[in-house]
Design a protein around this motif. Structure first.
Motif, PDB file in Angstrom:
ATOM      1  N   PHE A 211      27.733  32.676 -27.935  1.00  0.00           N
ATOM      2  CA  PHE A 211      28.359  31.329 -28.020  1.00  0.00           C
ATOM      3  C   PHE A 211      28.470  30.343 -26.934  1.00  0.00           C
ATOM      4  O   PHE A 211      28.095  29.107 -27.074  1.00  0.00           O
TER       5      PHE A 211
ATOM      6  N   PHE B 145      39.978  38.146 -21.919  1.00  0.00           N
ATOM      7  CA  PHE B 145      41.338  38.205 -22.291  1.00  0.00           C
ATOM      8  C   PHE B 145      41.758  39.469 -22.650  1.00  0.00           C
ATOM      9  O   PHE B 145      41.041  40.568 -22.717  1.00  0.00           O
TER      10      PHE B 145
ATOM     11  N   LEU C 221      43.921  26.558 -18.173  1.00  0.00           N
ATOM     12  CA  LEU C 221      44.528  26.650 -19.753  1.00  0.00           C
ATOM     13  C   LEU C 221      45.974  25.967 -19.338  1.00  0.00           C
ATOM     14  O   LEU C 221      46.570  25.746 -20.421  1.00  0.00           O
TER      15      LEU C 221
ATOM     16  N   TYR D 140      35.228  36.286 -31.478  1.00  0.00           N
ATOM     17  CA  TYR D 140      35.407  35.858 -32.427  1.00  0.00           C
ATOM     18  C   TYR D 140      35.099  36.479 -33.686  1.00  0.00           C
ATOM     19  O   TYR D 140      34.054  36.982 -33.755  1.00  0.00           O
TER      20      TYR D 140
ATOM     21  N   ASP E 195      44.618  33.346 -28.192  1.00  0.00           N
ATOM     22  CA  ASP E 195      43.652  33.796 -27.386  1.00  0.00           C
ATOM     23  C   ASP E 195      42.372  33.275 -27.756  1.00  0.00           C
ATOM     24  O   ASP E 195      41.408  32.852 -26.850  1.00  0.00           O
ATOM     25  N   ILE E 196      42.111  33.259 -29.049  1.00  0.00           N
ATOM     26  CA  ILE E 196      40.685  33.006 -29.361  1.00  0.00           C
ATOM     27  C   ILE E 196      40.286  31.626 -29.298  1.00  0.00           C
ATOM     28  O   ILE E 196      39.263  31.097 -29.102  1.00  0.00           O
TER      29      ILE E 196
ATOM     30  N   HIS F 283      34.691  36.147 -36.752  1.00  0.00           N
ATOM     31  CA  HIS F 283      33.934  35.676 -37.918  1.00  0.00           C
ATOM     32  C   HIS F 283      32.467  36.048 -37.261  1.00  0.00           C
ATOM     33  O   HIS F 283      31.348  35.483 -38.163  1.00  0.00           O
TER      34      HIS F 283
ATOM     35  N   ILE G 187      35.492  27.191 -34.296  1.00  0.00           N
ATOM     36  CA  ILE G 187      35.985  28.442 -34.242  1.00  0.00           C
ATOM     37  C   ILE G 187      37.290  28.626 -35.256  1.00  0.00           C
ATOM     38  O   ILE G 187      37.202  29.343 -36.066  1.00  0.00           O
TER      39      ILE G 187
ATOM     40  N   ALA H 291      39.546  38.721 -27.237  1.00  0.00           N
ATOM     41  CA  ALA H 291      39.448  37.463 -28.209  1.00  0.00           C
ATOM     42  C   ALA H 291      38.109  37.173 -28.597  1.00  0.00           C
ATOM     43  O   ALA H 291      37.237  36.182 -28.453  1.00  0.00           O
TER      44      ALA H 291
ATOM     45  N   GLU I 200      41.878  29.637 -26.785  1.00  0.00           N
ATOM     46  CA  GLU I 200      41.599  29.427 -25.334  1.00  0.00           C
ATOM     47  C   GLU I 200      40.252  30.163 -25.062  1.00  0.00           C
ATOM     48  O   GLU I 200      39.626  29.293 -24.122  1.00  0.00           O
ATOM     49  N   GLN I 201      39.804  31.214 -25.659  1.00  0.00           N
ATOM     50  CA  GLN I 201      38.448  31.594 -25.193  1.00  0.00           C
ATOM     51  C   GLN I 201      37.472  30.632 -25.664  1.00  0.00           C
ATOM     52  O   GLN I 201      36.383  30.474 -24.744  1.00  0.00           O
ATOM     53  N   ALA I 202      37.481  30.064 -26.842  1.00  0.00           N
ATOM     54  CA  ALA I 202      36.323  28.768 -26.889  1.00  0.00           C
ATOM     55  C   ALA I 202      36.527  27.615 -26.192  1.00  0.00           C
ATOM     56  O   ALA I 202      35.463  27.182 -25.638  1.00  0.00           O
TER      57      ALA I 202
END
Lengths: 333, 279
Positions: free
Chosen positions: A98, A81, A52, A87, B169-170, A89, B188, A85, B172-174
């Motif tokens: 996923f 995390f 990242l 998702y 975060d979401i 939805h 996402i 984190a 980066e998680q993806a």
């Protein structure tokens, strides 16, 4: 399963050296904890491993391959995390599925793998729920299941227990360790909580100001801290420091005992003036001074002590550590 | 106890006042549409009730002597085209400004929003030159070209705050779960931004339906007018106001927008609230 090597890794944000030259080697199947106060660069180091962030200098090697320029999705890593984190939805099932969906596996295979991972973590009954309908502990399990479903080479965890309340956190810690040992995945775990680090880590790397101050098994980190930073950071209460004859003398509160209770071994003696005694249930803490310096003793309840009086205390010489007065680095004596 | 009753009374009193306040234009439109002109123009009659029997004359005039359905159709056509353009431009713009441009994103975002504040009454002069050069006078295409100049900045700004409210975060998680940047965006972030996009659609559409100056300046043919200028230019002849038909047209045009707001109200509010508060 894989090993990870960090060679001279540096990361600068503008003028700030977030990670300032780190060399680490994480063995196959090892549970390595990065421990340090906030701002020590531990999270940045993990994000570098994840891809990242890009290192400013140095080489990151996973399984013998330099991955500096490999995007996160091709590194074979998974990450949990601090916020989990999930998702928001997607159902729990779709959250765990996923990574497999992205990979393009067929439906029956996805279902099989998701149910396997969910069963392993005991969240099989939650699969149709939404993330907003499950508790913090359950979210954490979902996040771990999602991380493991792809069988990553390396599992990265960024303070995954810090959002749980104290009671759940303890059980979660025990389970996490058991779980990691069962599947034997190479794990890098970031925390600022020393109890977590001591309980979970095969080895601990203590970080401060972007550097690794010491790396070793938990016992060594605790009993033989490499410098005054590590000694002061680990242990609750931390190590006592007293300056004597131009060196810093360090000893843990629990080896600092009244002279009459000490064994006949080689002793280092101190005059300890007690200012306050705190009874904490199974033990008590005595706060006081040696000369001008404040120190703490961790004692059994039956040891009689009165506030305001001076006592003869001693430490077995083999429990005493010496540190350089200016640099704080350990010296042998 | 008394205080509680007083507070409740005050609350419902205020609520009733605002309901009346916002419903009264609709009521006036409705009653004026079906009143005989004789009844409407008599100052001795109560304007809020029928003094004589209602009539459909004004409606008949609206549909027979003006191109009312054409106006509606034109508005819908322009509205849909502008909404599509706006969403296609504003979503990627907002995403990249919110997530990828760093500290520049914020200032550029404010800059974009500032362009929204330049009034159309100033802009229509240079824009009519541009429309003329492109040969688009008297064509719906001129409106489709010009309207995004105010919908895109506003909607970009609205969506920027929306994307910022989605935790990093979401995303980066993806990325870690196997997505490329584009993949993470489509799989996402876009689904999570749907409430914001709905707000943007409704907003852009209402802005277009309300627009007056540009339509008046660029369109002359009756058959190409949108509802806003169509009604006011065709039903005000000289100094004669066809009030009944004007109100009827306004009523019919506002019903779809009212329905849009009613059905998506929750999402619009959450979209606006997210836009309003910085994290």
């Amino acid at each position: 399963m894989a090993f990870v090597q960090l060679r001279g890794i540096k990361k600068q944000f503008g003028a700030v050296n977030a990670v300032d030259g780190v060399d680490l080697e994480i063995k196959d199947g090892e549970f390595l904890v990065l421990l340090g106060p906030s701002g020590s660069g531990k999270t940045t180091l993990m994000r570098l491993c994840a891809g990242l962030e890009k290192p400013t200098a140095g080489e990151l090697v996973i399984d013998g391959e330099v991955v500096n320029d490999v995007p996160p999705r091709e590194r074979g890593i998974a990450m949990v995390f601090q916020s989990y984190a999930l998702y928001p939805h997607k159902t729990v099932f779709k959250n765990i599925a996923f990574p497999l969906t992205v990979e393009g596996l067929d439906k029956s295979e996805i279902r099989y793998k998701v149910e396997l991972a969910a069963g392993l973590l005991g969240i099989g009954r939650l699969l149709e729920r939404m993330p907003s309908q499950i508790s913090g502990g359950e979210k954490q399990r979902v996040a771990i299941a999602r991380a493991l479903v792809r069988k990553p080479k390396v599992l990265l965890m960024d303070e995954p227990l810090s959002n749980l309340d104290a009671k759940v956190r303890h059980t979660a810690r025990v389970e996490l360790k058991k779980f990691q040992q069962e599947i034997g995945v190479t794990t890098i775990y970031v925390t600022h909580d020393q109890a977590e680090a001591m309980g979970l880590g095969d080895r601990i790397a203590v970080m401060s100001e972007g550097r690794v101050r010491q790396i070793g098994i938990p016992e060594d980190i605790y009993h033989d801290p490499a410098d005054t930073f590590v000694a002061g950071f680990i242990g609750n209460p931390p190590m006592n420091f007293v300056e004597q004859n131009g060196v810093i003398v360090g000893f843990r509160p629990e080896v600092f005992l009244p002279a009459e209770l000490a064994s006949t071994e080689d002793q280092t003696k101190f005059r300890f003036k007690v200012t306050r005694v705190e009874n904490l249930g199974s033990f008590k803490l005595a706060y006081g001074t040696i000369g001008e310096t404040g120190v703490i003793a961790n004692l059994q309840l039956r040891v009689p002590l009165e506030e305001g009086r001076e006592y003869d205390f001693s430490v077995r010489s083999k429990d005493v550590r010496y540190y350089h007065r200016e640099t704080g680095v350990r010296i042998t004596k | 106890m008394l205080k509680k009753i007083f507070l409740k009374g005050g609350f419902y009193g205020a609520l009733a006042f605002f309901i009346l306040f916002s419903a009264s234009p609709f009521y006036i439109m409705l009653i004026t549409t079906f009143k005989k002109s004789h009844d409407l123009f008599n100052p001795n009659n109560n304007p809020f009730f029928f003094a004589e029997l209602p009539t459909l004359d004004h409606m008949k005039l609206l549909f027979s002597q003006t191109l009312f359905t054409t106006f509606l159709w034109n508005t819908l056509l322009v509205g849909v085209a502008v909404v599509v353009i706006t969403v296609l431009l504003a979503v990627p713009a907002a995403f990249s400004l919110a997530r990828m441009a760093g500290k520049w994103g914020e200032s550029i975002g404010i800059g974009i929003f500032l362009t929204y504040l330049v009034p159309p009454t100033l802009l229509f002069i240079p824009l009519s030159r541009i429309v003329a050069i492109l040969g688009l006078q008297n064509s719906l295409w001129s409106l489709i070209l010009v309207y995004p100049t105010f919908t895109v900045p506003f909607c970009t700004w609205l969506l920027m705050s929306f994307f910022k409210s989605i935790p990093k975060d979401i995303e980066e998680q993806a990325l870690i779960d196997g997505c490329s940047r584009m993949g993470a965006f489509f799989r996402i972030l876009l689904p999570l931004a749907v409430p914001g996009i709905i707000s943007v659609v409704v907003f852009a559409f209402t802005l277009v339906a309300n627009e007056y100056i540009y339509a008046l300046a660029f369109i002359q043919d009756s058959a190409k007018k949108t509802i806003g200028i169509g009604l006011t230019t065709e039903l005000v002849r000289g100094d004669v106001f066809y009030w009944g038909s004007l109100m009827g047209g306004a009523l019919l045009a506002s019903i779809p927008v009212a329905l849009l707001y009613t059905f998506f109200l929750d999402r619009i509010i959450s979209g606006l609230a997210m836009g309003a508060s910085k994290r």
